[in-house]
Design a protein around this motif. Structure first.
Motif, PDB file in Angstrom:
ATOM      1  N   ASP B   1       0.746  -1.142   0.065  1.00 10.09           N
ATOM      2  CA  ASP B   1       0.135   0.144   0.054  1.00 10.09           C
ATOM      3  C   ASP B   1       0.876   1.421   0.051  1.00 10.09           C
ATOM      4  OD1 ASP B   1      -2.059   1.550   2.633  1.00 10.09           O
ATOM      5  OD2 ASP B   1      -1.831   1.790   0.193  1.00 10.09           O
ATOM      6  N   GLN B   2       0.995   1.809  -1.231  1.00 13.36           N
ATOM      7  CA  GLN B   2       1.790   2.946  -1.426  1.00 13.36           C
ATOM      8  C   GLN B   2       1.015   4.385  -0.944  1.00 13.36           C
ATOM      9  OE1 GLN B   2       4.201   2.804  -4.703  1.00 13.36           O
ATOM     10  NE2 GLN B   2       5.280   4.861  -4.679  1.00 13.36           N
ATOM     11  N   GLN B   3       1.242   4.977   0.001  1.00 15.38           N
ATOM     12  CA  GLN B   3       0.558   5.999   0.550  1.00 15.38           C
ATOM     13  C   GLN B   3       0.889   7.215  -0.163  1.00 15.38           C
ATOM     14  OE1 GLN B   3      -0.655   6.005   4.935  1.00 15.38           O
ATOM     15  NE2 GLN B   3       1.133   4.623   4.899  1.00 15.38           N
ATOM     16  N   VAL B   4       2.039   7.484  -0.607  1.00 15.26           N
ATOM     17  CA  VAL B   4       2.516   8.757  -1.183  1.00 15.26           C
ATOM     18  C   VAL B   4       3.057   8.077  -2.627  1.00 15.26           C
ATOM     19  CG1 VAL B   4       4.385  10.472  -1.401  1.00 15.26           C
ATOM     20  CG2 VAL B   4       3.439   9.609   0.794  1.00 15.26           C
ATOM     21  N   LYS B   5       2.503   8.869  -3.670  1.00 14.58           N
ATOM     22  CA  LYS B   5       2.750   8.462  -5.047  1.00 14.58           C
ATOM     23  C   LYS B   5       3.332   9.452  -5.961  1.00 14.58           C
ATOM     24  CE  LYS B   5      -0.787   4.499  -5.074  1.00 14.58           C
ATOM     25  NZ  LYS B   5      -1.929   4.060  -5.684  1.00 14.58           N
ATOM     26  N   GLN B   6       4.263   9.344  -6.659  1.00 19.04           N
ATOM     27  CA  GLN B   6       4.820  10.096  -7.842  1.00 19.04           C
ATOM     28  C   GLN B   6       4.922   9.456  -9.130  1.00 19.04           C
ATOM     29  OE1 GLN B   6       8.524  11.153  -5.098  1.00 19.04           O
ATOM     30  NE2 GLN B   6       8.422  12.727  -6.653  1.00 19.04           N
ATOM     31  N   ASN B   7       3.734   9.502  -9.828  1.00 19.72           N
ATOM     32  CA  ASN B   7       3.421   8.950 -10.889  1.00 19.72           C
ATOM     33  C   ASN B   7       4.352   9.039 -12.211  1.00 19.72           C
ATOM     34  OD1 ASN B   7       1.022   7.650  -9.732  1.00 19.72           O
ATOM     35  ND2 ASN B   7      -0.125   9.323  -9.926  1.00 19.72           N
ATOM     36  N   SER B   8       4.955  10.109 -12.147  1.00 17.93           N
ATOM     37  CA  SER B   8       5.901  10.453 -13.196  1.00 17.93           C
ATOM     38  C   SER B   8       7.282   9.929 -12.929  1.00 17.93           C
ATOM     39  CB  SER B   8       5.796  11.811 -13.663  1.00 17.93           C
ATOM     40  OG  SER B   8       4.462  12.162 -14.101  1.00 17.93           O
ATOM     41  N   PRO B   9       7.901   8.767 -13.498  1.00 15.95           N
ATOM     42  CA  PRO B   9       9.307   8.389 -13.052  1.00 15.95           C
ATOM     43  C   PRO B   9      10.344   9.171 -13.940  1.00 15.95           C
ATOM     44  CG  PRO B   9       8.230   6.920 -14.741  1.00 15.95           C
ATOM     45  CD  PRO B   9       7.058   7.786 -14.169  1.00 15.95           C
ATOM     46  N   SER B  10       9.892  10.308 -14.595  1.00 10.71           N
ATOM     47  CA  SER B  10      10.964  11.130 -15.425  1.00 10.71           C
ATOM     48  C   SER B  10      10.188  12.308 -16.025  1.00 10.71           C
ATOM     49  CB  SER B  10      11.758  10.243 -16.197  1.00 10.71           C
ATOM     50  OG  SER B  10      11.074   9.940 -17.262  1.00 10.71           O
ATOM     51  N   LEU B  11      10.866  13.408 -16.075  1.00 12.81           N
ATOM     52  CA  LEU B  11      10.392  14.637 -16.652  1.00 12.81           C
ATOM     53  C   LEU B  11      11.539  15.330 -17.250  1.00 12.81           C
ATOM     54  CD1 LEU B  11       8.049  16.512 -16.733  1.00 12.81           C
ATOM     55  CD2 LEU B  11       8.910  17.775 -14.781  1.00 12.81           C
ATOM     56  N   ARG B  12      11.339  15.897 -18.547  1.00 13.64           N
ATOM     57  CA  ARG B  12      12.352  16.710 -19.122  1.00 13.64           C
ATOM     58  C   ARG B  12      11.860  18.091 -19.579  1.00 13.64           C
ATOM     59  NH1 ARG B  12      16.719  14.399 -21.364  1.00 13.64           N
ATOM     60  NH2 ARG B  12      17.027  12.351 -21.444  1.00 13.64           N
ATOM     61  N   VAL B  13      12.768  18.987 -19.140  1.00 11.27           N
ATOM     62  CA  VAL B  13      12.151  20.463 -19.106  1.00 11.27           C
ATOM     63  C   VAL B  13      13.318  21.277 -19.893  1.00 11.27           C
ATOM     64  CG1 VAL B  13      11.195  22.564 -18.027  1.00 11.27           C
ATOM     65  CG2 VAL B  13      10.719  20.327 -17.410  1.00 11.27           C
ATOM     66  N   GLN B  14      12.924  22.134 -20.568  1.00 12.96           N
ATOM     67  CA  GLN B  14      13.901  23.082 -21.297  1.00 12.96           C
ATOM     68  C   GLN B  14      14.465  24.295 -20.298  1.00 12.96           C
ATOM     69  OE1 GLN B  14      14.584  22.137 -24.582  1.00 12.96           O
ATOM     70  NE2 GLN B  14      16.226  23.517 -24.750  1.00 12.96           N
ATOM     71  N   GLU B  15      15.615  24.615 -20.293  1.00 14.65           N
ATOM     72  CA  GLU B  15      16.323  25.352 -19.257  1.00 14.65           C
ATOM     73  C   GLU B  15      15.560  26.746 -19.581  1.00 14.65           C
ATOM     74  OE1 GLU B  15      20.356  26.136 -20.238  1.00 14.65           O
ATOM     75  OE2 GLU B  15      20.613  27.736 -18.555  1.00 14.65           O
ATOM     76  N   GLY B  16      15.246  27.414 -18.354  1.00 15.94           N
ATOM     77  CA  GLY B  16      14.416  28.554 -18.426  1.00 15.94           C
ATOM     78  C   GLY B  16      12.880  28.402 -18.211  1.00 15.94           C
ATOM     79  N   ARG B  17      12.253  27.294 -18.554  1.00 17.94           N
ATOM     80  CA  ARG B  17      11.070  26.971 -18.427  1.00 17.94           C
ATOM     81  C   ARG B  17      10.586  26.594 -17.146  1.00 17.94           C
ATOM     82  NH1 ARG B  17       9.272  26.832 -23.765  1.00 17.94           N
ATOM     83  NH2 ARG B  17       7.027  26.772 -22.903  1.00 17.94           N
TER      84      ARG B  17
END
Lengths: 112, 112
Positions: B1-17
């Motif tokens: 039972d995972q009480q805290v979830k981060q559903n996105s294992p990865s994220l890519r963002v452009q510098e400055g955004r």
């Protein structure tokens, strides 16, 4: 200011050998102390925590044990390491009645 | 039972955004939330926290938003910088419970 130390930084051990990882905290008294493990590509798993000398709570039954012989010293041990004990071991501390935890630099353990 | 979830294992963002990291929890009794940043082979570093009596907390480029009705919190980083590339963990606590429950982490990569 408070600092937290862990050693060794890296450890390679054969299966079946014993383990002793040490964590010490400076600059505070009566801290809550924690041992976590991060397996490769995984999150942080709480292994043990302690609210005082000689007081240990175990979160996950396994091949490891913890001891707190002094107020600011927390030791993680094993009598016989398993391959599955490999991982990144983190010690953390928090103040009494404070939720924020502060982590040490970690120990990378590789069991071969 | 995972009480805290981060559903996105990865994220890519452009510098400055803007980088937006999300976290969901299931236990409505949690009343304190934290974000940690972790570089490889290092211990997590505390970034920012928020109590359940607030819905927003800012610290420089970092802002945490809490939506209690949705049991959701997010971390906004603006503007994003290459040094922000790391794994980000959210964590939740019951006040005075002395333990944190961590999500699995989201790997943020900032592209120059």
């Amino acid at each position: 200011s408070q600092t937290i130390h862990q050693w060794p930084a890296t450890l390679v051990q054969p299966v079946g050998s014993p383990l002793s990882l040490e964590c010490t905290v400076e600059g505070t008294s009566n801290p809550n102390l924690y041992w976590y493990r991060q397996a490769a590509g995984r999150g942080l798993q709480l292994l043990f925590y302690s609210v005082g000398i000689g007081q240990i709570s175990s979160e996950v039954p396994q091949n490891l044990s913890a001891s707190r012989p002094q107020d600011r010293q927390f030791i993680l041990s094993s009598k016989k390491l398993l391959l599955s004990d490999s991982g990144f071991y983190l010690c953390a501390w928090s103040g009494d009645f404070q939720e924020t935890q502060y982590f040490g630099p970690g120990t990378r353990l590789l069991v071969l | 039972d995972q009480q805290v979830k981060q559903n996105s294992p990865s994220l890519r963002v452009q510098e400055g955004r803007i980088s937006i990291l999300n976290c969901d929890y299931t236990n409505s009794m949690f009343d304190y939330f934290l974000w940690y940043k972790k570089y490889p082979a290092e211990g997590p570093t505390f970034l920012i926290s928020i109590s359940s009596i607030k819905d927003k907390n800012e610290d420089g480029r970092f802002t945490v938003f809490l939506n209690k009705s949705a049991k959701h919190l997010s971390l906004h980083i603006v503007p994003s910088q290459p040094g922000d590339s790391a794994v980000y963990f959210c964590a939740a606590a019951l006040q005075g419970a002395q333990k944190l429950v961590f999500g699995q982490g989201t790997r943020l990569t900032i592209n120059p």
